[in-house]
Write a protein that holds these residues in place. Structure first.
Motif, PDB file in Angstrom:
ATOM      1  N   ASP A 229      50.715  53.706  40.634  1.00 48.51           N
ATOM      2  CA  ASP A 229      49.506  54.298  40.272  1.00 48.51           C
ATOM      3  C   ASP A 229      48.721  52.967  39.381  1.00 48.51           C
ATOM      4  OD1 ASP A 229      47.761  55.809  37.701  1.00 48.51           O
ATOM      5  OD2 ASP A 229      47.509  56.156  39.632  1.00 48.51           O
ATOM      6  N   HIS A 230      47.450  53.063  39.425  1.00 45.36           N
ATOM      7  CA  HIS A 230      46.768  52.011  38.738  1.00 45.36           C
ATOM      8  C   HIS A 230      45.496  52.609  37.829  1.00 45.36           C
ATOM      9  CE1 HIS A 230      46.072  47.658  38.080  1.00 45.36           C
ATOM     10  NE2 HIS A 230      47.036  47.610  37.682  1.00 45.36           N
ATOM     11  N   GLU A 231      45.273  53.310  37.202  1.00 44.58           N
ATOM     12  CA  GLU A 231      44.187  53.745  36.406  1.00 44.58           C
ATOM     13  C   GLU A 231      43.202  54.222  37.684  1.00 44.58           C
ATOM     14  OE1 GLU A 231      42.127  51.213  33.209  1.00 44.58           O
ATOM     15  OE2 GLU A 231      41.033  51.858  34.944  1.00 44.58           O
ATOM     16  N   ASP A 294      32.992  27.117  48.377  1.00 39.75           N
ATOM     17  CA  ASP A 294      31.484  27.032  48.955  1.00 39.75           C
ATOM     18  C   ASP A 294      31.222  28.496  49.264  1.00 39.75           C
ATOM     19  OD1 ASP A 294      30.447  26.202  52.207  1.00 39.75           O
ATOM     20  OD2 ASP A 294      29.327  27.055  50.465  1.00 39.75           O
ATOM     21  N   LYS A 295      30.321  29.103  48.254  1.00 38.68           N
ATOM     22  CA  LYS A 295      29.816  30.339  48.465  1.00 38.68           C
ATOM     23  C   LYS A 295      29.473  30.859  49.762  1.00 38.68           C
ATOM     24  CE  LYS A 295      30.180  31.693  43.866  1.00 38.68           C
ATOM     25  NZ  LYS A 295      31.242  32.770  43.736  1.00 38.68           N
ATOM     26  N   ASN A 296      28.808  29.811  50.502  1.00 41.50           N
ATOM     27  CA  ASN A 296      28.046  30.200  51.834  1.00 41.50           C
ATOM     28  C   ASN A 296      29.198  30.676  52.703  1.00 41.50           C
ATOM     29  OD1 ASN A 296      25.661  29.782  50.763  1.00 41.50           O
ATOM     30  ND2 ASN A 296      25.874  27.277  51.118  1.00 41.50           N
ATOM     31  N   LYS A 300      37.254  33.973  50.599  1.00 37.88           N
ATOM     32  CA  LYS A 300      38.039  34.373  49.326  1.00 37.88           C
ATOM     33  C   LYS A 300      39.551  33.992  49.415  1.00 37.88           C
ATOM     34  CE  LYS A 300      34.791  38.065  47.326  1.00 37.88           C
ATOM     35  NZ  LYS A 300      34.521  37.256  46.196  1.00 37.88           N
ATOM     36  N   LEU A 301      40.005  34.000  48.051  1.00 36.67           N
ATOM     37  CA  LEU A 301      41.447  33.587  47.853  1.00 36.67           C
ATOM     38  C   LEU A 301      41.945  34.971  47.821  1.00 36.67           C
ATOM     39  CD1 LEU A 301      43.443  31.244  47.857  1.00 36.67           C
ATOM     40  CD2 LEU A 301      42.980  31.170  45.300  1.00 36.67           C
ATOM     41  N   MET A 302      42.330  35.428  49.075  1.00 33.06           N
ATOM     42  CA  MET A 302      42.941  37.050  49.160  1.00 33.06           C
ATOM     43  C   MET A 302      44.270  37.093  48.329  1.00 33.06           C
ATOM     44  SD  MET A 302      40.585  38.009  50.698  1.00 33.06           S
ATOM     45  CE  MET A 302      40.837  39.852  50.912  1.00 33.06           C
ATOM     46  N   GLY A 303      44.421  38.216  47.381  1.00 32.50           N
ATOM     47  CA  GLY A 303      45.452  38.286  46.655  1.00 32.50           C
ATOM     48  C   GLY A 303      45.306  37.765  45.596  1.00 32.50           C
ATOM     49  N   PHE A 304      43.902  37.227  45.034  1.00 34.27           N
ATOM     50  CA  PHE A 304      43.690  36.696  43.752  1.00 34.27           C
ATOM     51  C   PHE A 304      42.495  37.441  43.180  1.00 34.27           C
ATOM     52  CE2 PHE A 304      45.346  32.361  42.434  1.00 34.27           C
ATOM     53  CZ  PHE A 304      46.282  32.296  43.104  1.00 34.27           C
ATOM     54  N   GLY A 305      42.585  37.590  41.932  1.00 25.44           N
ATOM     55  CA  GLY A 305      41.238  37.968  41.138  1.00 25.44           C
ATOM     56  C   GLY A 305      41.469  39.568  41.045  1.00 25.44           C
ATOM     57  N   HIS A 306      40.793  40.186  40.117  1.00 25.72           N
ATOM     58  CA  HIS A 306      40.955  41.548  39.775  1.00 25.72           C
ATOM     59  C   HIS A 306      39.932  42.161  38.837  1.00 25.72           C
ATOM     60  CE1 HIS A 306      42.797  45.417  38.857  1.00 25.72           C
ATOM     61  NE2 HIS A 306      43.482  45.140  39.989  1.00 25.72           N
ATOM     62  N   ARG A 307      39.434  43.119  39.197  1.00 31.67           N
ATOM     63  CA  ARG A 307      38.371  43.501  38.405  1.00 31.67           C
ATOM     64  C   ARG A 307      38.732  43.891  36.585  1.00 31.67           C
ATOM     65  NH1 ARG A 307      34.329  46.851  39.349  1.00 31.67           N
ATOM     66  NH2 ARG A 307      33.605  45.050  40.762  1.00 31.67           N
ATOM     67  N   VAL A 308      39.973  44.250  36.768  1.00 27.71           N
ATOM     68  CA  VAL A 308      40.560  44.540  35.396  1.00 27.71           C
ATOM     69  C   VAL A 308      41.619  43.204  34.752  1.00 27.71           C
ATOM     70  CG1 VAL A 308      41.847  46.120  33.859  1.00 27.71           C
ATOM     71  CG2 VAL A 308      40.480  47.010  35.842  1.00 27.71           C
ATOM     72  N   PRO A 314      50.838  41.855  36.015  1.00 31.58           N
ATOM     73  CA  PRO A 314      52.087  41.835  35.844  1.00 31.58           C
ATOM     74  C   PRO A 314      53.081  42.421  37.097  1.00 31.58           C
ATOM     75  CG  PRO A 314      50.978  43.673  34.722  1.00 31.58           C
ATOM     76  CD  PRO A 314      50.266  42.809  35.174  1.00 31.58           C
ATOM     77  N   ARG A 315      52.276  42.954  37.959  1.00 32.32           N
ATOM     78  CA  ARG A 315      53.070  43.391  39.166  1.00 32.32           C
ATOM     79  C   ARG A 315      53.151  42.230  40.020  1.00 32.32           C
ATOM     80  NH1 ARG A 315      48.322  47.548  40.844  1.00 32.32           N
ATOM     81  NH2 ARG A 315      47.450  45.559  40.460  1.00 32.32           N
ATOM     82  N   ALA A 316      52.325  41.171  40.115  1.00 35.59           N
ATOM     83  CA  ALA A 316      52.510  40.026  40.864  1.00 35.59           C
ATOM     84  C   ALA A 316      53.679  39.050  40.342  1.00 35.59           C
ATOM     85  CB  ALA A 316      51.445  39.086  40.627  1.00 35.59           C
ATOM     86  N   ALA A 388      52.998  54.730  48.637  1.00 42.17           N
ATOM     87  CA  ALA A 388      53.225  54.667  47.199  1.00 42.17           C
ATOM     88  C   ALA A 388      52.299  55.273  46.230  1.00 42.17           C
ATOM     89  CB  ALA A 388      53.673  53.441  46.734  1.00 42.17           C
ATOM     90  N   ARG A 389      51.010  55.040  46.549  1.00 38.31           N
ATOM     91  CA  ARG A 389      49.862  55.187  45.732  1.00 38.31           C
ATOM     92  C   ARG A 389      49.415  56.722  45.701  1.00 38.31           C
ATOM     93  NH1 ARG A 389      46.130  52.195  43.338  1.00 38.31           N
ATOM     94  NH2 ARG A 389      47.935  50.777  42.597  1.00 38.31           N
ATOM     95  N   THR A 390      50.168  57.475  46.746  1.00 39.59           N
ATOM     96  CA  THR A 390      50.023  58.962  46.914  1.00 39.59           C
ATOM     97  C   THR A 390      50.621  59.619  45.707  1.00 39.59           C
ATOM     98  OG1 THR A 390      50.100  58.896  49.194  1.00 39.59           O
ATOM     99  CG2 THR A 390      50.860  60.903  48.230  1.00 39.59           C
TER     100      THR A 390
END
Ligand code: SDX
Length: 429
Positions: A229-231, A294-296, A300-308, A314-316, A388-390
């Motif tokens: 789960d994740h809020e 380079d925005k154009n 993206k660095l997939m697996g990096f970044g998060h809205r929260v 901590p899961r990483a 899992a998220r079910t």
């Protein structure tokens, strides 16, 4: 005494709104009367500053990198509990006693098989169909089989639907894999643990005995705990919004699966592994990092970044540890992609572009590497995430249905289209 927020606008107009406090975390401004009192809506694309509900299930502190399921730190649950124990906690709010645990496990195990006619749904898909397409279809179809648990206002129906979904998702995910492989479906083996049973259904064949490796089973069980789960993430909000109309739980979970599929969300683990394969070698990391900046390029660095999380997810950290354990067990300590991921993480976390944007590895960065080592194909990673998220989705759905404040979700908008105009007959356009 309730704190209040005062909004002032126009010529001396003002309105007050109560500030609500939770047990921990940010307070919220209760704006339910905003439109009635001001004639205005809020505007918050992506809901960056919007709380959609009260919830007692999961708490995240993005700045401190904290994740609690019902108040228990993920670091303790991932080490001291198994997935079904955590599923009981998330669903019921307390860790089970031994008796409660045994009863819960027993109830789940009695529902691991799917209706035999459900197997015919698979034949409608191409053998190379993406497993997430299969899951959306087959899980949605479950509502056609269980007319005895569709009354969402009946608590007994809600619990049996929850148990059926928790019990059957592993069976359906494994069936999607077997269908892709052209191998026969393997029936659940209820003498095995939840995760051992899943690995058996995935990797056993009728031709020979398959004994799941306990170290790998434990690793998979931990992966499921980390994803449980994740809020109010995108797919959980999708499940809640679907459920707010009174849709049955199977249809709501199918909607959550559809949303999770996106590469910005649950599809990121599949995308992160593809990214590592694309980089190929540590010598190519600087070139890739430059492309990401380079925005154009759209890269993206997939697996990096998060809205929260604006700190390390901590899961990483726990996923990276699990990676070490699994690769060591399999004698793959020098796994090319794992070493590449460690090098990429080190470089990124020393680069101001990522540090200034608070971009850290999230749960998806290492999960692909460990799942690949477990023998799980890349296109099934998000299916495992959905499995899992079910647990979280159905707990959040139940919480919403039982919430006296819940209403059908119906956001408004800032309209930017044409004002009223007359239709002109086609021959005059
Ligand atoms: C999950 O919500 C949840 O809880 C989700 C989840 C769960 O358990 O349910 O945790 C699971 O979905 C984890 C996230 C998996 N997704 C990825 O790994 C995909 C890559 N990440 C990005 O797409 C992004 O970081 C998001 C979608 C996760 C978050 O995006 P936000 O919060 O909308 O942040 P943003 O896009 O506004 O980014 C802020 C800045 C931008 O740059 P600037 O405009 O300020 O110059 O950071 C940049 C973005 O371009 N940025 C990235 C980046 N993520 C954000 N740049 C490079 N690589 C990235 N991964």
């Amino acid at each position: 005494m309730t704190d209040k927020a005062t909004l002032t606008w126009g010529a001396g107009k003002s309105a007050e709104f109560p500030i609500l406090k939770g047990t921990i975390g940010p307070d919220v401004i209760d704006i339910r009367t905003l439109y009635a009192n001001t004639g205005m809506f809020t505007y918050d694309p992506g809901y960056m500053s919007t709380g959609s509900t009260k919830s007692a299930i999961t708490y995240i502190d993005g700045d401190k990198g904290i994740l609690l399921y019902r108040g228990y730190p993920i670091e303790q649950l991932a080490v001291q509990c198994d997935f079904l124990e955590v599923s009981y906690l998330i669903k019921h709010g307390e860790l089970p006693t031994k008796t409660q645990y045994e009863d819960w496990v027993g109830r789940v195990k009695r529902h691991t098989m799917v209706h035999d006619q459900l197997t015919r749904f698979f034949n409608g898909f191409r053998r190379d169909a993406h497993p997430m397409a299969v899951l959306v279809g087959v899980v949605g179809a479950l509502s056609a089989f269980y007319h005895d648990s569709l009354d969402i206002n009946n608590p007994e129906h809600r619990i049996i639907a929850a148990i059926r979904l928790i019990a059957k998702l592993p069976t359906i995910v494994a069936m999607a894999y077997k269908y892709n492989m052209g191998q026969p479906f393997m029936y659940p083996r209820n003498e095995l643990s939840y995760s051992a049973n899943f690995m058996h259904m995935m990797f056993a064949t009728p031709c020979e005995t398959y004994v799941p490796n306990p170290v790998l089973v434990r690793a998979l069980d931990r992966i499921l705990i980390l994803h449980a789960d994740h809020e109010q993430n995108a797919s959980t909000s999708t499940v809640r919004l679907s459920g707010s109309s009174g849709a049955n739980p199977f249809a709501c979970i199918a909607a959550g699966i559809a949303c999770l599929w996106g590469p910005a969300h649950g599809g990121a683990n599949e995308a992160a592994l593809a990214m590592l394969e694309q980089i190929g070698d540590a010598s190519k990391i600087p070139e890739f990092i430059a492309k990401v900046k380079d925005k154009n390029s759209g890269a993206k660095l997939m697996g990096f970044g998060h809205r929260v999380y604006k700190n390390y997810d901590p899961r990483a950290k726990l996923m990276r540890e699990t990676c070490h354990e699994v690769l060591a067990e399999l004698g793959l300590q020098n796994d090319r992609l794992f070493k590449l991921a460690l090098a990429l993480e080190k470089i990124a976390l020393e680069d101001d572009y990522f540090v200034s944007r608070k971009l850290y590895p999230n749960v998806d960065f290492y999960s692909g590497i460990v799942q690949r080592a477990l023998g799980i194909p890349t296109n099934l990673f998000t299916g495992i995430f959905a499995l899992a998220r079910t647990v979280g989705w159905i707990a959040q759905w139940n919480e919403m249905i039982a919430d006296p404040e819940q209403k059908i979700g119906r956001p408004r908008q800032l309209y930017t289209g044409p004002t009223t105009r007359e239709v002109v007959p086609m021959d005059k356009r």
